[in-house]
Design an enzyme around this catalytic site. Structure first.
Site, PDB file in Angstrom:
ATOM      1  N   CYS A   1       0.599  -0.853 -14.909  1.00  0.00           N
ATOM      2  CA  CYS A   1       0.384  -2.292 -14.793  1.00  0.00           C
ATOM      3  C   CYS A   1      -0.815  -2.759 -15.609  1.00  0.00           C
ATOM      4  O   CYS A   1      -0.877  -3.916 -16.005  1.00  0.00           O
ATOM      5  CB  CYS A   1       0.239  -2.693 -13.334  1.00  0.00           C
TER       6      CYS A   1
ATOM      7  N   GLY B   1       3.532  -3.416  -7.311  1.00  0.00           N
ATOM      8  CA  GLY B   1       4.802  -3.361  -8.022  1.00  0.00           C
ATOM      9  C   GLY B   1       4.993  -4.589  -8.880  1.00  0.00           C
ATOM     10  O   GLY B   1       4.032  -5.248  -9.299  1.00  0.00           O
TER      11      GLY B   1
ATOM     12  N   GLU C   1       6.511  -8.433 -19.214  1.00  0.00           N
ATOM     13  CA  GLU C   1       6.081  -7.046 -19.045  1.00  0.00           C
ATOM     14  C   GLU C   1       7.224  -6.101 -19.420  1.00  0.00           C
ATOM     15  O   GLU C   1       8.275  -6.085 -18.774  1.00  0.00           O
ATOM     16  CB  GLU C   1       5.646  -6.812 -17.594  1.00  0.00           C
TER      17      GLU C   1
ATOM     18  N   GLU D   1      -0.889  -6.237  -5.816  1.00  0.00           N
ATOM     19  CA  GLU D   1      -1.230  -5.947  -7.205  1.00  0.00           C
ATOM     20  C   GLU D   1       0.079  -5.877  -7.972  1.00  0.00           C
ATOM     21  O   GLU D   1       0.899  -4.980  -7.744  1.00  0.00           O
ATOM     22  CB  GLU D   1      -2.011  -4.647  -7.356  1.00  0.00           C
TER      23      GLU D   1
ATOM     24  N   LYS E   1       5.352   3.178   2.857  1.00  0.00           N
ATOM     25  CA  LYS E   1       6.665   3.373   2.243  1.00  0.00           C
ATOM     26  C   LYS E   1       6.454   3.678   0.767  1.00  0.00           C
ATOM     27  O   LYS E   1       6.239   2.782  -0.045  1.00  0.00           O
ATOM     28  CB  LYS E   1       7.564   2.148   2.372  1.00  0.00           C
TER      29      LYS E   1
ATOM     30  N   THR F   1       9.220  -8.745  -7.261  1.00  0.00           N
ATOM     31  CA  THR F   1       9.310  -8.172  -5.919  1.00  0.00           C
ATOM     32  C   THR F   1       8.140  -8.630  -5.065  1.00  0.00           C
ATOM     33  O   THR F   1       8.286  -8.880  -3.864  1.00  0.00           O
ATOM     34  CB  THR F   1       9.357  -6.641  -5.988  1.00  0.00           C
ATOM     35  N   GLY F   2       6.961  -8.774  -5.675  1.00  0.00           N
ATOM     36  CA  GLY F   2       5.797  -9.265  -4.944  1.00  0.00           C
ATOM     37  C   GLY F   2       6.026 -10.642  -4.360  1.00  0.00           C
ATOM     38  O   GLY F   2       5.573 -10.948  -3.249  1.00  0.00           O
TER      39      GLY F   2
ATOM     40  N   GLU G   1      11.241   5.580  -3.245  1.00  0.00           N
ATOM     41  CA  GLU G   1      12.227   6.638  -2.992  1.00  0.00           C
ATOM     42  C   GLU G   1      12.341   7.599  -4.172  1.00  0.00           C
ATOM     43  O   GLU G   1      12.881   8.704  -4.019  1.00  0.00           O
ATOM     44  CB  GLU G   1      13.589   6.020  -2.668  1.00  0.00           C
TER      45      GLU G   1
END
Length: 499
Positions: A297, A241, A395, A263, A188, A245-246, A191
């Site tokens: 990152c 990401g 970040e 990661e 995926k 979200t991780g 988008e």
């Protein structure tokens, strides 16, 4: 700061994207779509299908069927090596097309995109050789009646979620390793940046990869990404990401206790000692904060600099940054590209304002570039930053550098590690003792000495602390996607337990 106006040729029409399952491209049909605006030009360039959970089900079914069929999962490693080498050749044959679309959708300079395509081909070449080296072990030390064997075998179906900032090189840092060990995969992509991942489906098919081994389901994270993370028939989830979200991906993976390789974010220090080659260090720091417009990152976003040279070093750095070429992303001379979305641009600039509210001094930049057709932010330096400030802890993901001075090597290490992240670090010194001391002590999965954001596919990458779990690339990157089986083989007649 050298800004450039756009003179590049943009696509005559929006490229319509579907998705890819079981060796066949599929059109968006009646699915919702998302139109992607090129960050560097603010014109629509692609339209991606927003797939559904049912589409994901079909992709996972195809991947499982391919895995169980054995054409890839149980084939000779020589066959895998040939396919991976052909994939590398295919990348180079279509390098300009891939780089063009990568630049349009991400906003990065075309020179960077070309470099990433070449590096990507290198990962497939490395894995072509590594596929033939993957092996287990034997234990011939258990006496005459027992022989031990340890095997590595592919895990099964891998769900691979890639980010918007490096869609093709992050794919290359994972996919060939997944394939080299015999797995099937459902990808995926973001988008926002799906085109090159779909182009690669054609390259892999031409390279001879069996159908169903590589599948691409485009769409959003909450819809497709979440479904992948919790899917009961996906054996491993790989995500690149944000840390936030991780954490959601890791929590969702508990549905079937799938392995996870993550990661995540970074707040990476550039540690500069007074005895370093200061001109080289300034050039490296400028590169590390501007690379991919800081949307990286492993970007060097904290300058931890020895106090005795801090003022002069920042002056040197400002002079370097004044000559960075910003603007037309398709111009090979451009060095600093665009910011991905209006929302992200606003976030970056809000951190610059926050830093000043916290007491930092704006020494350079701090605003959007005027007179350009896309979304560009000036290279920005914040001085008088304290380690506990949010701009030193969180970040920002933009071309913003926080400057923190230190007096001793011990203090430099403390500042570098005083952060929830541990992804990367760079150390600049000509003193080998200090270099080794800091290299050993710094919390980072990747550490550079007298360079930054460098290296090839042979060494693993990953993070400490909240920067992730697992390792990608190198032989460890292939082993990450295998299961280990321990086998004990009896030799000769069994001594009876029941008399």
């Amino acid at each position: 700061m050298d800004t450039q106006n756009s003179t590049a040729k943009l696509p005559a029409q929006v490229r319509k994207l579907g998705y890819y399952i079981d060796g066949a491209a599929r059109e968006a049909g009646d699915r919702k779509t998302l139109v992607r605006e090129a960050p560097g030009y603010l014109v629509p360039v692609s339209e991606v299908a927003l797939c559904t959970r049912q589409d994901l089900e079909e992709a996972v079914t195809a991947a499982r069927r391919a895995f169980d069929g054995g054409a890839w999962s149980r084939c000779d490693a020589v066959i895998r090596a040939k396919v991976l080498m052909a994939a590398a050749d295919g990348i180079r044959a279509r390098l300009e097309e891939l780089a063009y679309w990568e630049t349009l959708e991400t906003g990065k300079p075309i020179s960077q995109s070309r470099g990433e395509m070449e590096d990507a081909a290198g990962h497939y070449e490395f894995c072509a050789g590594a596929a033939r080296l993957l092996h287990g072990d034997s234990y011939n030390n258990q006496g005459e009646a027992l022989f031990g064997v340890v095997t590595r075998q592919p895990s099964g179906v891998v769900g691979l979620i890639t980010p918007w900032n490096f869609p093709f090189i992050v794919l290359a840092e994972r996919l060939p390793y997944i394939l080299a060990s015999g797995n099937s995969v459902v990808v995926k992509p973001s988008e926002l940046t799906s085109t090159t991942t779909l182009i690669f489906a054609d390259i892999l098919a031409e390279a001879g990869l069996p159908k169903g081994v590589y599948n691409v389901v485009t769409g959003t994270g909450p819809e497709v990404g979440q479904a992948m993370s919790e899917h009961m028939d996906i054996d491993i989830i790989s995500f690149t990401g944000s840390t936030a979200t991780g954490a959601l991906v890791l929590k969702a993976s508990a549905t079937n206790f799938k392995k996870a390789s993550l990661e995540l974010g970074g707040k990476n220090p550039q540690i500069v000692f007074a005895d370093a080659d200061l001109d080289a260090a300034a050039d490296g720091v400028a590169f590390a904060m501007c690379f991919n417009a800081g949307q990286c990152c492993v970007s060097g976003s904290r300058l931890v600099v020895e106090a005795s040279v801090a003022k002069g070093f920042v002056a040197r750095l400002k002079e370097k940054l004044a000559r960075v070429r910003i603007g037309d992303c398709l111009d090979p001379d451009t060095q600093l590209g665009a910011v991905v979305t209006p929302e992200h641009q606003a976030k970056i600039l809000s951190y610059v304002e926050l830093g000043q509210q916290e007491g930092a001094h704006l020494a350079l930049g701090g605003a959007a570039c005027e007179g350009l057709s896309g979304r560009f932010i000036q290279p920005t330096i914040l001085e008088n930053v304290r380690p506990e400030m949010r701009v030193a802890q969180e970040e920002i993901f933009g071309p913003v550098l926080s400057v923190i001075p230190f007096e001793t090597a011990e203090e430099a290490l403390q500042i570098a590690n005083d952060c929830p992240y541990g992804l990367a670090a760079s150390i600049w010194t000509k003193d080998i003792d200090k270099a080794l001391q800091l290299m050993r002590g710094v919390h980072s999965g990747r550490t550079w000495v007298n360079t930054t954001i460098a290296g090839g596919p042979g060494q693993p990458m990953g993070g400490f602390k909240q920067s992730g779990i697992g390792r990608e690339a190198g032989m460890l990157g292939i082993e990450e996607y295998t299961e280990v089986k321990s086998v004990h083989i009896a030799i000769g007649d069994r001594s009876p337990w029941v008399g």
